[in-house]
Write a protein that holds these residues in place. Structure first.
Motif, short mmCIF file in Angstrom:
data_model
loop_
_atom_site.label_atom_id
_atom_site.label_comp_id
_atom_site.label_asym_id
_atom_site.label_seq_id
_atom_site.Cartn_x
_atom_site.Cartn_y
_atom_site.Cartn_z
N ASP A 274 -5.01 1.15 -0.97
CA ASP A 274 -5.46 -0.04 -0.24
C ASP A 274 -6.23 -0.98 -1.16
OD1 ASP A 274 -5.88 -1.58 2.08
OD2 ASP A 274 -7.76 -0.54 2.53
N HIS B 214 -9.93 5.36 5.64
CA HIS B 214 -9.44 4.46 4.58
C HIS B 214 -10.41 3.33 4.23
CE1 HIS B 214 -7.92 1.35 7.50
NE2 HIS B 214 -8.04 0.56 6.45
N ALA C 59 -6.69 10.42 6.94
CA ALA C 59 -6.51 9.40 5.89
C ALA C 59 -6.65 7.99 6.47
CB ALA C 59 -5.15 9.58 5.21
N VAL D 118 0.85 -1.20 0.00
CA VAL D 118 0.00 0.00 0.00
C VAL D 118 0.89 1.25 0.00
CG1 VAL D 118 -1.74 1.32 1.30
CG2 VAL D 118 -1.98 -1.16 1.07
N GLU D 119 1.98 1.21 0.77
CA GLU D 119 2.90 2.36 0.78
C GLU D 119 3.46 2.61 -0.63
OE1 GLU D 119 6.84 1.91 2.11
OE2 GLU D 119 7.03 3.98 2.83
N HIS E 226 -2.04 2.81 7.92
CA HIS E 226 -3.49 2.70 7.69
C HIS E 226 -4.11 1.48 8.38
CE1 HIS E 226 -2.89 -0.36 4.54
NE2 HIS E 226 -4.20 -0.53 4.54
N VAL F 62 -4.77 7.00 -0.03
CA VAL F 62 -4.69 5.83 0.86
C VAL F 62 -5.89 4.91 0.61
CG1 VAL F 62 -4.63 5.05 3.26
CG2 VAL F 62 -3.30 7.05 2.57
N ALA G 109 0.79 4.01 -2.81
CA ALA G 109 0.45 5.37 -2.38
C ALA G 109 1.50 6.37 -2.84
CB ALA G 109 0.29 5.42 -0.85
N ALA H 3 1.01 7.82 6.04
CA ALA H 3 -0.42 7.48 6.11
C ALA H 3 -0.65 6.05 5.62
CB ALA H 3 -1.24 8.47 5.29
N ALA H 4 0.02 5.67 4.54
CA ALA H 4 -0.14 4.31 4.01
C ALA H 4 0.39 3.27 4.99
CB ALA H 4 0.57 4.19 2.66
N ALA I 42 2.29 10.63 2.26
CA ALA I 42 1.73 9.42 1.64
C ALA I 42 2.35 8.17 2.26
CB ALA I 42 1.96 9.45 0.13
#
Ligand code: GDP
Ligand code: FE
Ligand code: FE
Ligand code: FE
Length: 196
Positions: free
Chosen positions: A136, A118, A114, A34-35, A59, A132, A38, A55-56, A52
């Motif tokens: 995901d 999500h 975020a 996801v990172e 999450h 995010v 993102a 937050a990723a 980014a």
């Protein structure tokens, strides 16, 4: 990616290490993908890469916590008692953001929103929150009917990606008779008719 802003009292390596211990390997590997996704979406949409990344990575921080941790947090922080009618699927984002703040020391509202949004989205989402939400859904490990279309649409238009995911999620919830969290419905009304 090294962190240079004071968004978190941790380096990326320290954050990744905490995450590795907070969840099983399969979930941790999802978080890293996801990172990666993102960061791609952040580059395409002019969003800060450090925001980014953090937050990723955060999450799903709370995804594998026992129900009792969420129930206690909902009560202690006087969060909406309607939350008590739901479960981990809703709690790990909406309530999980509180644990990201308290336990990881992140107090940046852009990041916390975020994380909070999500799973269920929100009628208004920043570009970061949209990223995010979409990362995901489309990270390279996801494999469901329509994921390739979702990837194409999202890289073409983040907002159209948000609308597509929101519509698919609501259709899935309704078709399987699952309870729809009110924010999920509000997200649908804000995004789908205008980006269909
Ligand atoms: P994950 O944590 O990476 O697995 O992904 P998400 O946090 O996006 O989603 C977790 C689960 O929540 C998914 O199975 C969604 O279908 C589900 N979900 C999303 N919105 C709602 C809702 O309004 N009600 C319920 N019951 N589940 C939802
Ligand atoms: Fe999640
Ligand atoms: Fe999601
Ligand atoms: Fe996730």
């Amino acid at each position: 990616l090294e962190y240079h802003q004071q968004l978190l009292p941790l380096s990326r390596a320290e954050l990744v290490d905490k995450l590795r211990h907070a969840m099983k390997k399969k979930r941790f590997d999802h978080v890293l993908r996801v990172e990666e996704t993102a960061i791609e979406l952040a580059k395409e949409n002019g969003v800060d890469l450090e925001l980014a990344s953090i937050a990723a990575l955060c999450h799903d921080y709370a995804k594998q916590r026992p129900d009792q941790d969420f129930i206690a947090t909902i009560k202690e922080k006087h969060l909406d008692p309607v939350l008590l009618n739901y479960g981990n699927a809703i709690w790990h984002g909406v309530v999980g953001a509180e644990l990201v703040a308290d336990e990881l020391g992140c107090h940046d509202q852009r990041i916390l929103d975020a994380v909070r949004q999500h799973t269920v989205g929100a009628p208004y989402m920043t570009k970061l929150a949209q990223i995010v939400y979409m990362a995901d859904y489309i990270e390279p490990g996801r494999d469901f009917e329509g994921v390739e279309l979702a990837r194409q649409v999202t890289h073409q238009s983040l907002a159209k990606g948000v609308a597509l995911q929101t519509k698919q999620t609501l259709m899935y919830l309704v078709s399987t008779g699952k309870p729809v969290y009110p924010t999920t419905l509000a997200t649908y009304n804000a995004w789908v008719p205008s980006n269909g």
